[in-house]
Design a protein around this motif. Sequence first.
Motif, PDB file in Angstrom:
ATOM      1  N   GLU A   1       1.051   4.158  -2.876  1.00 13.10           N
ATOM      2  CA  GLU A   1       0.815   5.576  -2.568  1.00 13.10           C
ATOM      3  C   GLU A   1       1.996   6.434  -3.027  1.00 13.10           C
TER       4      GLU A   1
ATOM      5  N   ARG B   1       0.833  -1.201   0.000  1.00 11.55           N
ATOM      6  CA  ARG B   1       0.000   0.000   0.000  1.00 11.55           C
ATOM      7  C   ARG B   1       0.869   1.254   0.000  1.00 11.55           C
ATOM      8  N   GLN B   2       1.899   1.259   0.843  1.00  9.82           N
ATOM      9  CA  GLN B   2       2.807   2.407   0.900  1.00  9.82           C
ATOM     10  C   GLN B   2       3.524   2.618  -0.431  1.00  9.82           C
TER      11      GLN B   2
END
Length: 85
Positions: free
Chosen positions: A40, A36-37
């Motif tokens: 992003e 997810r990081q």
Amino acid sequence: MRKRVGFMYSKRVGDPSSKYGLNRDQFEIDIMNKQRQAQELKEHYKESLCKLIKVDAVGYKMFPDDKFSLILECLREIKDELKIN
């Protein structure tokens, strides 16, 4: 039994004293958070680079494909300077 490496001992896979040995679900959670990081950060970089390509920089009129090529050239130079494989 732990393997002896020099004066230090290495942990075996599945060692219950390891971070994931006591909480096996944490491994999946950590992987999902890292993905997810990364996504992003990718979106942030993509947005920033699109702005660079679309906006006229300091009075220089260039076509988007020329700006794109120039950005790639800069990234290659940065890669060489930082010795990134």
